[in-house]
Scaffold this motif. Structure first.
Motif, short mmCIF file in Angstrom:
data_model
loop_
_atom_site.label_atom_id
_atom_site.label_comp_id
_atom_site.label_asym_id
_atom_site.label_seq_id
_atom_site.Cartn_x
_atom_site.Cartn_y
_atom_site.Cartn_z
N ALA A 70 0.84 -1.21 0.00
CA ALA A 70 0.00 0.00 0.00
C ALA A 70 0.87 1.25 0.00
CB ALA A 70 -0.92 -0.01 1.21
N THR A 75 -1.67 3.82 -1.70
CA THR A 75 -3.09 3.53 -1.49
C THR A 75 -3.31 3.23 -0.02
OG1 THR A 75 -3.21 2.55 -3.70
CG2 THR A 75 -4.98 2.01 -2.21
N GLU A 79 -8.35 -0.03 1.83
CA GLU A 79 -9.01 -0.18 0.54
C GLU A 79 -8.33 -1.23 -0.33
OE1 GLU A 79 -9.12 3.66 -1.26
OE2 GLU A 79 -10.14 4.57 0.45
N LEU A 80 -7.21 -1.77 0.14
CA LEU A 80 -6.41 -2.70 -0.65
C LEU A 80 -6.81 -4.13 -0.34
CD1 LEU A 80 -4.00 -2.61 -2.63
CD2 LEU A 80 -2.51 -2.90 -0.66
N ASP A 81 -7.16 -4.87 -1.38
CA ASP A 81 -7.40 -6.30 -1.23
C ASP A 81 -6.68 -7.04 -2.35
OD1 ASP A 81 -8.99 -5.71 -3.40
OD2 ASP A 81 -10.84 -6.45 -2.54
N LYS A 83 -7.77 -8.70 -4.92
CA LYS A 83 -8.28 -8.43 -6.27
C LYS A 83 -7.72 -7.12 -6.81
CE LYS A 83 -12.55 -11.07 -6.12
NZ LYS A 83 -13.99 -11.07 -6.26
N THR A 84 -7.61 -6.13 -5.95
CA THR A 84 -7.05 -4.84 -6.37
C THR A 84 -5.59 -5.00 -6.76
OG1 THR A 84 -8.56 -3.74 -4.82
CG2 THR A 84 -6.72 -2.44 -5.67
N ILE A 85 -4.85 -5.73 -5.94
CA ILE A 85 -3.43 -5.95 -6.25
C ILE A 85 -3.28 -6.72 -7.57
CG2 ILE A 85 -1.30 -7.08 -5.48
CD1 ILE A 85 -2.26 -6.54 -2.59
N GLY A 87 -5.26 -6.60 -10.03
CA GLY A 87 -5.55 -5.61 -11.08
C GLY A 87 -4.35 -4.72 -11.38
N PHE A 88 -3.60 -4.34 -10.33
CA PHE A 88 -2.41 -3.51 -10.52
C PHE A 88 -1.28 -4.25 -11.23
CE2 PHE A 88 -3.80 -0.77 -6.82
CZ PHE A 88 -3.94 0.38 -7.58
N GLN A 96 1.04 -11.65 -11.94
CA GLN A 96 -0.41 -11.52 -11.81
C GLN A 96 -1.08 -12.89 -11.80
OE1 GLN A 96 -2.49 -9.81 -15.19
NE2 GLN A 96 -3.92 -8.74 -13.82
N HIS A 103 -4.67 -16.95 -4.91
CA HIS A 103 -5.89 -16.34 -4.35
C HIS A 103 -7.09 -17.27 -4.54
CE1 HIS A 103 -9.55 -13.82 -4.90
NE2 HIS A 103 -9.14 -13.33 -3.74
#
Length: 172
Positions: A70, A75, A79-81, A83-85, A87-88, A96, A103
């Motif tokens: 984060a 970030t 708000e970081l989970d 799925k967000t990571i 996506g990044f 990825q 996951h």
């Protein structure tokens, strides 16, 4: 950032392995609950507690890694989970894919553990209800039925068939 993602993947794989062990113990617990072997149930429960302790330590490590990630991507960690990571990680498809695979694996294992634990909980609840029923039957078998004897003021005198302070009355 790549080393943080590798650390995260390693921690998640370790957590996944511990949950697989927990799943094995939960499945081993089911027949023990059915047979009512309390000694074996206690042994399995102790093993589960050790695994949960390991999972909690790994979770703390994962949280530290998430805090570092984060900070790197600027970030809020709340708000970081995963799925967000994931996506990044679009520019790095290999990392990825690793992160997405671990996951999904962890998510499926946790669902399976929850399902088996729910089943075991229902078995335990049924066993408790059966014990309660048996206790009620035993208590009922030890008490004699009441009579419909009333005293002069029309109240039930509380006498019980076969039990009385006078014993047997031959005049009746």
């Amino acid at each position: 950032m790549a080393s943080l993602i590798d650390n995260l993947v390693d921690v998640l794989e370790n957590i996944s392995a511990e949950y697989e062990s927990l799943l094995g113990l939960s499945m081993k617990k089911t027949p023990v609950i059915i047979t009512g072997d309390l000694n074996q149930l206690a042994v399995i429960t102790d093993e589960e507690q050790q695994l949960v302790s390991k999972i909690n330590k790994l979770d703390a490590t994962m949280q530290k890694t998430l805090d570092e990630i984060a900070g790197v991507i600027n970030t809020d960690v709340k708000e970081l989970d995963l799925k967000t990571i994931i996506g990044f990680m679009g520019p790095k498809p290999i990392e990825q894919q690793k992160l997405a695979a671990v996951h999904d694996k962890l998510k499926n294992i946790v669902k399976h553990v929850a399902k088996v634990n729910e089943q075991n909980g229902e078995l335990i609840q049924n066993a408790l209800e059966m014990v309660q029923f048996e206790m009620n039957v035993l208590q009922a078998s030890k008490s004699a039925p009441g009579t419909a004897n009333y005293d002069r003021s029309a109240y039930n005198d509380g006498s019980v068939i076969g039990v009385g302070p006078k014993g047997f009355d031959a005049k009746q």
